[in-house]
Motif scaffolding. Structure first.
Motif, PDB file in Angstrom:
ATOM      1  N   GLU A 286       0.834  -1.195   0.000  1.00  0.00           N
ATOM      2  CA  GLU A 286       0.000   0.000   0.000  1.00  0.00           C
ATOM      3  C   GLU A 286       0.871   1.248   0.000  1.00  0.00           C
ATOM      4  O   GLU A 286       0.605   2.224  -0.709  1.00  0.00           O
ATOM      5  CB  GLU A 286      -0.907   0.001   1.227  1.00  0.00           C
ATOM      6  N   GLU A 287       1.913   1.206   0.817  1.00  0.00           N
ATOM      7  CA  GLU A 287       2.788   2.366   0.911  1.00  0.00           C
ATOM      8  C   GLU A 287       3.455   2.664  -0.430  1.00  0.00           C
ATOM      9  O   GLU A 287       3.561   3.823  -0.843  1.00  0.00           O
ATOM     10  CB  GLU A 287       3.843   2.105   1.994  1.00  0.00           C
ATOM     11  N   THR A 288       3.880   1.616  -1.104  1.00  0.00           N
ATOM     12  CA  THR A 288       4.479   1.793  -2.424  1.00  0.00           C
ATOM     13  C   THR A 288       3.485   2.413  -3.394  1.00  0.00           C
ATOM     14  O   THR A 288       3.828   3.328  -4.162  1.00  0.00           O
ATOM     15  CB  THR A 288       4.947   0.425  -2.957  1.00  0.00           C
ATOM     16  N   ALA A 289       2.264   1.926  -3.340  1.00  0.00           N
ATOM     17  CA  ALA A 289       1.236   2.473  -4.232  1.00  0.00           C
ATOM     18  C   ALA A 289       1.012   3.954  -3.945  1.00  0.00           C
ATOM     19  O   ALA A 289       0.886   4.765  -4.865  1.00  0.00           O
ATOM     20  CB  ALA A 289      -0.059   1.687  -4.060  1.00  0.00           C
ATOM     21  N   LEU A 290       0.981   4.287  -2.674  1.00  0.00           N
ATOM     22  CA  LEU A 290       0.778   5.694  -2.319  1.00  0.00           C
ATOM     23  C   LEU A 290       1.912   6.562  -2.853  1.00  0.00           C
ATOM     24  O   LEU A 290       1.685   7.630  -3.434  1.00  0.00           O
ATOM     25  CB  LEU A 290       0.670   5.826  -0.793  1.00  0.00           C
ATOM     26  N   LYS A 291       3.143   6.095  -2.667  1.00  0.00           N
ATOM     27  CA  LYS A 291       4.283   6.875  -3.162  1.00  0.00           C
ATOM     28  C   LYS A 291       4.207   7.037  -4.677  1.00  0.00           C
ATOM     29  O   LYS A 291       4.432   8.134  -5.210  1.00  0.00           O
ATOM     30  CB  LYS A 291       5.596   6.180  -2.773  1.00  0.00           C
ATOM     31  N   ALA A 292       3.890   5.948  -5.359  1.00  0.00           N
ATOM     32  CA  ALA A 292       3.764   6.042  -6.812  1.00  0.00           C
ATOM     33  C   ALA A 292       2.656   7.013  -7.187  1.00  0.00           C
ATOM     34  O   ALA A 292       2.787   7.797  -8.136  1.00  0.00           O
ATOM     35  CB  ALA A 292       3.483   4.652  -7.389  1.00  0.00           C
ATOM     36  N   GLY A 293       1.590   6.975  -6.417  1.00  0.00           N
ATOM     37  CA  GLY A 293       0.483   7.888  -6.694  1.00  0.00           C
ATOM     38  C   GLY A 293       0.883   9.340  -6.539  1.00  0.00           C
ATOM     39  O   GLY A 293       0.513  10.197  -7.343  1.00  0.00           O
ATOM     40  N   VAL A 294       1.661   9.621  -5.511  1.00  0.00           N
ATOM     41  CA  VAL A 294       2.099  11.000  -5.304  1.00  0.00           C
ATOM     42  C   VAL A 294       3.063  11.416  -6.410  1.00  0.00           C
ATOM     43  O   VAL A 294       3.009  12.542  -6.906  1.00  0.00           O
ATOM     44  CB  VAL A 294       2.752  11.149  -3.910  1.00  0.00           C
TER      45      VAL A 294
ATOM     46  N   GLY B 207      -1.586  16.076  -2.236  1.00  0.00           N
ATOM     47  CA  GLY B 207      -2.865  16.779  -2.120  1.00  0.00           C
ATOM     48  C   GLY B 207      -3.912  16.305  -3.100  1.00  0.00           C
ATOM     49  O   GLY B 207      -5.013  16.846  -3.140  1.00  0.00           O
ATOM     50  N   LYS B 208      -3.576  15.303  -3.885  1.00  0.00           N
ATOM     51  CA  LYS B 208      -4.529  14.773  -4.869  1.00  0.00           C
ATOM     52  C   LYS B 208      -4.992  13.392  -4.441  1.00  0.00           C
ATOM     53  O   LYS B 208      -4.955  12.435  -5.224  1.00  0.00           O
ATOM     54  CB  LYS B 208      -3.854  14.717  -6.246  1.00  0.00           C
TER      55      LYS B 208
ATOM     56  N   ASP C 194       6.260  19.708  -5.714  1.00  0.00           N
ATOM     57  CA  ASP C 194       6.555  20.343  -4.437  1.00  0.00           C
ATOM     58  C   ASP C 194       7.774  19.666  -3.816  1.00  0.00           C
ATOM     59  O   ASP C 194       8.327  18.716  -4.372  1.00  0.00           O
ATOM     60  CB  ASP C 194       5.346  20.288  -3.505  1.00  0.00           C
ATOM     61  N   GLY C 195       8.179  20.150  -2.660  1.00  0.00           N
ATOM     62  CA  GLY C 195       9.405  19.639  -2.061  1.00  0.00           C
ATOM     63  C   GLY C 195       9.351  18.150  -1.783  1.00  0.00           C
ATOM     64  O   GLY C 195      10.315  17.426  -1.992  1.00  0.00           O
ATOM     65  N   LYS C 196       8.194  17.709  -1.332  1.00  0.00           N
ATOM     66  CA  LYS C 196       8.103  16.291  -0.973  1.00  0.00           C
ATOM     67  C   LYS C 196       8.193  15.403  -2.191  1.00  0.00           C
ATOM     68  O   LYS C 196       8.772  14.328  -2.147  1.00  0.00           O
ATOM     69  CB  LYS C 196       6.811  16.049  -0.210  1.00  0.00           C
TER      70      LYS C 196
END
Lengths: 191, 191
Positions: free
Chosen positions: A12-20, A26-27, A139-141
């Motif tokens: 899940e974490e990997t998916a989130l990072k890829a999503g960002v 913020g999306k 953004d920075g992140k």
DNA sequence: CGGTAGGGATAGGGTTCT
DNA sequence: TAGAACCCTATCCCTACC
């Protein structure tokens, strides 16, 4: 009575990072709706994504939210670059102590060759901005995440990237507009 | 250095129990803000309340947090009711060994008359739910506390109450919604 | 109304003290 | 050594503000 606390899996974490990386921070609803991630994240809400991302980034930067708050209190707002170099050196010192395998993109520069190290990190930052596929710029992140993912940056080195990012803004190489960064074409831009 | 370890007084403990009875578990800040308890508990934080409640309930149920973890490992997750009867009998066995004065509400039933014992406990559980003054219904720990306070249930008997609670859910007498219990009016309810 | 940002609360693992 | 008290932080919840 039971334990309603759903821990995040690494998948899940990997998916989130890829999503960002793909949609920017913020999306959250957009990431959730993206067919590339929706199945992996189907048990999460947009708010969950937001919270987890906060946790990920704040942990990487400060160690915890509490420490982040304290740190931000100590540095109320600006001072963005006065101590940037100090921070950087601290980061390098910490990194040299804790990092077992130096990240490949960095190992080309001797650990104490600050100039070389800096230019190496700077290149990664510019590459991150250039490759960001949205008009407003990352953004920075997102930059941090890009460098971490593409160049195997260790979490300990994030402060270094942050510091160099600030430096590049201060010397005018890149501009920061509404928390997003883009490469500066001429001298300065006004929003 | 900074923490002289403030032991809980029996007055504070009583207030905490009353607070849980009134507001339910997990409402630590609410309990702390309740004018009925705030003065007694003024030197405690919501986290302190949570920790103390964990000590109280886990100690009553298992003897200690360490034993609780071991017990929960042995019963990984579900099996919520398969071995409920077994657990019950174990609890009774333990109780018969350890409890000095049999609680009055139970002593009316012969120690080995399981049927009578069960129906007695079941009645206490239903009474606890019926008397709970909040719409959502009490959670498991509130029921345990109610039975303990109103019927002088010995801590050793808590496993019995827990088992019967699960049983009543499984036979449909009561329903469990989001970790809270209420008496079932017809067949089943959907959330 | 739906979404996000941010503060704040809780749950549960871990640590310290006695 | 065990248990009570306390700490840390990932997760979850609430509210203000678009």
């Amino acid at each position: 009575m039971g334990a309603p606390k759903q821990k995040w899996t690494s998948q899940e974490e990997t998916a989130l990072k890829a999503g960002v990386l793909k949609h920017g921070t913020g999306k959250w609803r957009t990431i959730l709706s993206d067919p590339e991630f929706t199945s992996i994240l189907k048990s999460r809400s947009n708010v969950d994504l937001k919270d987890k991302w906060r946790n990920i980034s704040v942990t990487a930067m400060y160690g915890s939210r509490k420490k982040a708050k304290l740190a931000l209190k100590r540095t109320p707002s600006s001072h963005d670059d006065d101590n940037a170099t100090a921070l950087t050196i601290v980061a390098i010192a910490n990194g040299a102590q804790h990092i077992s395998p130096l990240p490949p993109a960095l190992s080309c520069a001797p650990p104490r060759d600050f100039e070389g190290l800096f230019s190496s990190v700077d290149k990664m930052i510019l590459e991150a901005i250039a490759n960001f596929n949205r008009h407003l710029g990352p953004d920075g992140k997102s930059i941090l995440l890009y460098v971490e993912e593409r160049h195997n940056m260790q979490p300990d080195m994030k402060r270094l990237v942050t510091s160099r990012l600030k430096h590049l803004v201060n010397v005018g190489t890149i501009v920061k507009i509404k928390h997003r960064y883009r490469i500066c074409r001429n001298g300065a831009e006004q929003s």
